[in-house]
Design a protein around this motif. Structure first.
Motif, PDB file in Angstrom:
ATOM      1  N   VAL A   1      16.034  12.333  -0.368  1.00  0.00           N
ATOM      2  CA  VAL A   1      16.945  11.831  -1.401  1.00  0.00           C
ATOM      3  C   VAL A   1      16.180  10.996  -2.425  1.00  0.00           C
ATOM      4  CG1 VAL A   1      18.951  11.849   0.119  1.00  0.00           C
ATOM      5  CG2 VAL A   1      17.533   9.771  -0.038  1.00  0.00           C
ATOM      6  N   LEU A   2      16.816  10.761  -3.560  1.00  0.00           N
ATOM      7  CA  LEU A   2      16.219   9.994  -4.642  1.00  0.00           C
ATOM      8  C   LEU A   2      15.778   8.615  -4.134  1.00  0.00           C
ATOM      9  CD1 LEU A   2      15.733  10.134  -7.776  1.00  0.00           C
ATOM     10  CD2 LEU A   2      17.876   8.846  -7.999  1.00  0.00           C
ATOM     11  N   ASN A   3      14.590   8.210  -4.511  1.00  0.00           N
ATOM     12  CA  ASN A   3      14.014   6.949  -4.078  1.00  0.00           C
ATOM     13  C   ASN A   3      14.303   5.858  -5.114  1.00  0.00           C
ATOM     14  OD1 ASN A   3      12.389   4.793  -3.276  1.00  0.00           O
ATOM     15  ND2 ASN A   3      10.697   6.117  -2.634  1.00  0.00           N
ATOM     16  N   GLY A   4      15.248   4.983  -4.815  1.00  0.00           N
ATOM     17  CA  GLY A   4      15.610   3.929  -5.754  1.00  0.00           C
ATOM     18  C   GLY A   4      14.469   2.982  -6.053  1.00  0.00           C
ATOM     19  N   GLU A   5      13.638   2.710  -5.057  1.00  0.00           N
ATOM     20  CA  GLU A   5      12.475   1.849  -5.268  1.00  0.00           C
ATOM     21  C   GLU A   5      11.524   2.478  -6.281  1.00  0.00           C
ATOM     22  OE1 GLU A   5       8.594   0.076  -2.852  1.00  0.00           O
ATOM     23  OE2 GLU A   5      10.163   1.152  -1.755  1.00  0.00           O
ATOM     24  N   ALA A   6      11.331   3.785  -6.175  1.00  0.00           N
ATOM     25  CA  ALA A   6      10.455   4.492  -7.113  1.00  0.00           C
ATOM     26  C   ALA A   6      11.026   4.460  -8.523  1.00  0.00           C
ATOM     27  CB  ALA A   6      10.256   5.937  -6.663  1.00  0.00           C
ATOM     28  N   MET A   7      12.349   4.531  -8.647  1.00  0.00           N
ATOM     29  CA  MET A   7      12.963   4.512  -9.968  1.00  0.00           C
ATOM     30  C   MET A   7      12.729   3.168 -10.652  1.00  0.00           C
ATOM     31  SD  MET A   7      14.192   7.577 -10.314  1.00  0.00           S
ATOM     32  CE  MET A   7      12.653   7.972  -9.442  1.00  0.00           C
ATOM     33  N   ALA A   8      12.910   2.081  -9.912  1.00  0.00           N
ATOM     34  CA  ALA A   8      12.719   0.748 -10.489  1.00  0.00           C
ATOM     35  C   ALA A   8      11.242   0.488 -10.798  1.00  0.00           C
ATOM     36  CB  ALA A   8      13.257  -0.309  -9.535  1.00  0.00           C
TER      37      ALA A   8
ATOM     38  N   ALA B   1       0.827  -1.211   0.000  1.00  0.00           N
ATOM     39  CA  ALA B   1       0.000   0.000   0.000  1.00  0.00           C
ATOM     40  C   ALA B   1       0.855   1.251   0.000  1.00  0.00           C
ATOM     41  CB  ALA B   1      -0.923  -0.008   1.211  1.00  0.00           C
ATOM     42  N   THR B   2       2.092   1.117   0.455  1.00  0.00           N
ATOM     43  CA  THR B   2       2.981   2.268   0.536  1.00  0.00           C
ATOM     44  C   THR B   2       3.847   2.419  -0.713  1.00  0.00           C
ATOM     45  OG1 THR B   2       4.631   0.895   1.656  1.00  0.00           O
ATOM     46  CG2 THR B   2       3.100   2.145   3.039  1.00  0.00           C
ATOM     47  N   SER B   3       3.497   1.758  -1.782  1.00  0.00           N
ATOM     48  CA  SER B   3       4.279   1.837  -3.007  1.00  0.00           C
ATOM     49  C   SER B   3       4.456   3.291  -3.436  1.00  0.00           C
ATOM     50  CB  SER B   3       3.581   1.069  -4.128  1.00  0.00           C
ATOM     51  OG  SER B   3       4.210   1.330  -5.368  1.00  0.00           O
ATOM     52  N   PRO B   4       5.666   3.665  -3.905  1.00  0.00           N
ATOM     53  CA  PRO B   4       5.874   5.037  -4.374  1.00  0.00           C
ATOM     54  C   PRO B   4       5.284   5.278  -5.761  1.00  0.00           C
ATOM     55  CG  PRO B   4       7.868   3.760  -4.680  1.00  0.00           C
ATOM     56  CD  PRO B   4       6.915   2.870  -3.936  1.00  0.00           C
ATOM     57  N   VAL B   5       4.704   4.257  -6.361  1.00  0.00           N
ATOM     58  CA  VAL B   5       4.096   4.390  -7.684  1.00  0.00           C
ATOM     59  C   VAL B   5       2.644   3.942  -7.601  1.00  0.00           C
ATOM     60  CG1 VAL B   5       4.205   3.699 -10.111  1.00  0.00           C
ATOM     61  CG2 VAL B   5       6.317   3.933  -8.790  1.00  0.00           C
ATOM     62  N   THR B   6       1.719   4.861  -7.881  1.00  0.00           N
ATOM     63  CA  THR B   6       0.295   4.562  -7.798  1.00  0.00           C
ATOM     64  C   THR B   6      -0.432   5.181  -8.991  1.00  0.00           C
ATOM     65  OG1 THR B   6      -0.045   6.529  -6.411  1.00  0.00           O
ATOM     66  CG2 THR B   6       0.240   4.422  -5.271  1.00  0.00           C
ATOM     67  N   VAL B   7      -1.644   4.690  -9.239  1.00  0.00           N
ATOM     68  CA  VAL B   7      -2.496   5.240 -10.294  1.00  0.00           C
ATOM     69  C   VAL B   7      -3.800   5.704  -9.668  1.00  0.00           C
ATOM     70  CG1 VAL B   7      -3.760   4.771 -12.424  1.00  0.00           C
ATOM     71  CG2 VAL B   7      -1.497   3.756 -12.078  1.00  0.00           C
TER      72      VAL B   7
ATOM     73  N   TYR C   1       1.160   8.404 -10.520  1.00  0.00           N
ATOM     74  CA  TYR C   1       1.945   9.175  -9.560  1.00  0.00           C
ATOM     75  C   TYR C   1       3.257   8.446  -9.286  1.00  0.00           C
ATOM     76  CZ  TYR C   1      -2.308  11.796  -8.244  1.00  0.00           C
ATOM     77  OH  TYR C   1      -3.431  12.608  -8.233  1.00  0.00           O
ATOM     78  N   VAL C   2       4.367   9.169  -9.364  1.00  0.00           N
ATOM     79  CA  VAL C   2       5.662   8.615  -8.987  1.00  0.00           C
ATOM     80  C   VAL C   2       6.270   9.520  -7.927  1.00  0.00           C
ATOM     81  CG1 VAL C   2       7.938   7.847  -9.746  1.00  0.00           C
ATOM     82  CG2 VAL C   2       5.990   7.701 -11.326  1.00  0.00           C
ATOM     83  N   ARG C   3       6.416   8.993  -6.714  1.00  0.00           N
ATOM     84  CA  ARG C   3       7.042   9.754  -5.629  1.00  0.00           C
ATOM     85  C   ARG C   3       8.540   9.541  -5.732  1.00  0.00           C
ATOM     86  NH1 ARG C   3       5.102  12.571  -1.742  1.00  0.00           N
ATOM     87  NH2 ARG C   3       2.996  11.799  -2.152  1.00  0.00           N
ATOM     88  N   VAL C   4       9.228  10.519  -6.315  1.00  0.00           N
ATOM     89  CA  VAL C   4      10.620  10.315  -6.730  1.00  0.00           C
ATOM     90  C   VAL C   4      11.615  10.366  -5.580  1.00  0.00           C
ATOM     91  CG1 VAL C   4      10.124  11.218  -9.036  1.00  0.00           C
ATOM     92  CG2 VAL C   4      11.001  12.773  -7.267  1.00  0.00           C
ATOM     93  N   ALA C   5      11.206  10.895  -4.426  1.00  0.00           N
ATOM     94  CA  ALA C   5      12.125  11.040  -3.293  1.00  0.00           C
ATOM     95  C   ALA C   5      11.555  10.379  -2.057  1.00  0.00           C
ATOM     96  CB  ALA C   5      12.409  12.512  -3.015  1.00  0.00           C
ATOM     97  N   THR C   6      12.442  10.044  -1.154  1.00  0.00           N
ATOM     98  CA  THR C   6      12.068   9.509   0.151  1.00  0.00           C
ATOM     99  C   THR C   6      12.499  10.511   1.214  1.00  0.00           C
ATOM    100  OG1 THR C   6      12.508   7.731   1.737  1.00  0.00           O
ATOM    101  CG2 THR C   6      14.241   8.210   0.172  1.00  0.00           C
ATOM    102  N   PRO C   7      11.770  10.614   2.327  1.00  0.00           N
ATOM    103  CA  PRO C   7      12.148  11.581   3.364  1.00  0.00           C
ATOM    104  C   PRO C   7      13.527  11.336   3.963  1.00  0.00           C
ATOM    105  CG  PRO C   7       9.886  10.844   3.687  1.00  0.00           C
ATOM    106  CD  PRO C   7      10.475   9.962   2.627  1.00  0.00           C
TER     107      PRO C   7
END
Length: 263
Positions: A32-39, A9-15, A21-27
């Motif tokens: 900083v850049l969110n590697g999980e979001a990039m993949a 449910a906390t995925s950085p990529v949602t529709v 939506y792509v949450r490109v950074a993590t707190p």
């Protein structure tokens, strides 16, 4: 309705409502850049559902993206191999983002530094506010740029200006970034996120096939001659004239009513 592209449910990529939506950074570490979001983002963009009409890049908390996780660089036993792996993942996302057939919107509060600045350069519509600051930030680490920054920035601001910004590690405030075309709209800091979402949702609710066709023309224009581009535009506008949206748009104009585009 919100749908997670990855299972958590906390995925950085949602529709949601036709917007990816792509949450490109993590707190962590100051956004900083969110590697999980990039993949996850690269996978979603490469296999984009037809129901998606726009992509929205959002950051974390008060900054869009402050760049890579420097503490992780520091702790890596083999820094070169670690940074290479991160760059490969990041570049997979950039490749997918720059070839996606729908509009890309970015809401950019606070800092867009390093990788964050690269992402700003690849969005179609970039909304910032008075708090927005852009900086390459790579020279301060003894690094060279990644994320296509050396490719995109000269195409936006011009070769000479890009050299100055990248070599001198210049900090660009919101007014200068807007004047140079790095930001395309300036709004109040408190409405950056809501305005970016409004624009993305509006694009997703509009004639999405027109947006996709226009993006195809724009993507092709980088390597096309004017004559080739004119031929492509002729083919595209003639095709659109016979589509449901093209027919509805013309009919609505003549009938003096708001068009009702299908999806």
């Amino acid at each position: 309705m919100t749908e997670s592209v990855d299972s958590p449910a906390t995925s950085p990529v949602t529709v949601e409502d036709g917007v990816l939506y792509v949450r490109v950074a993590t707190p962590r570490g100051g956004n900083v850049l969110n590697g999980e979001a990039m993949a996850a983002g690269a996978a979603a963009l490469s296999d984009l559902d037809e129901s998606v009409g726009a992509v929205l890049l959002v950051g974390a908390e008060s900054n869009f993206c402050a760049g890579g996780d420097v503490r992780a660089f520091h702790g890596a036993p083999d820094r070169s191999a670690f940074v290479r792996q991160l760059a490969d993942t990041f570049h997979g996302f950039v490749r997918a983002l720059t070839s996606v057939p729908v509009p890309v919107v970015a809401g950019v509060p606070g800092w867009a530094a390093g990788a964050g600045m690269s992402l700003v350069c690849h969005a179609d519509i970039v909304i910032g506010g008075r708090s927005t600051r852009l900086r390459p930030a790579y020279p301060a680490l003894g690094f060279t740029p990644d994320g296509g920054l050396t490719w995109a920035l000269p195409r936006i601001v011009g070769t000479r200006r890009a050299r100055d910004i990248l070599l001198a590690d210049g900090v660009l405030g919101s007014d200068e970034a807007y004047r140079l075309g790095l930001l395309t709209r300036l709004v109040g800091d408190d409405v950056i996120a809501s305005e970016a979402e409004r624009v993305a949702r509006s694009l997703a609710a509009g004639p999405t096939e027109v947006s996709r066709a226009t993006k195809r023309l724009l993507l092709a224009s980088d390597s096309a001659t004017l004559s080739d581009q004119l031929d492509a535009e002729t083919d595209s506008i003639a095709h659109q004239a016979s589509t449901a949206d093209g027919i509805e748009g013309v009919d609505a104009f003549v009938e003096k009513r708001r068009p009702s585009f299908g999806h």
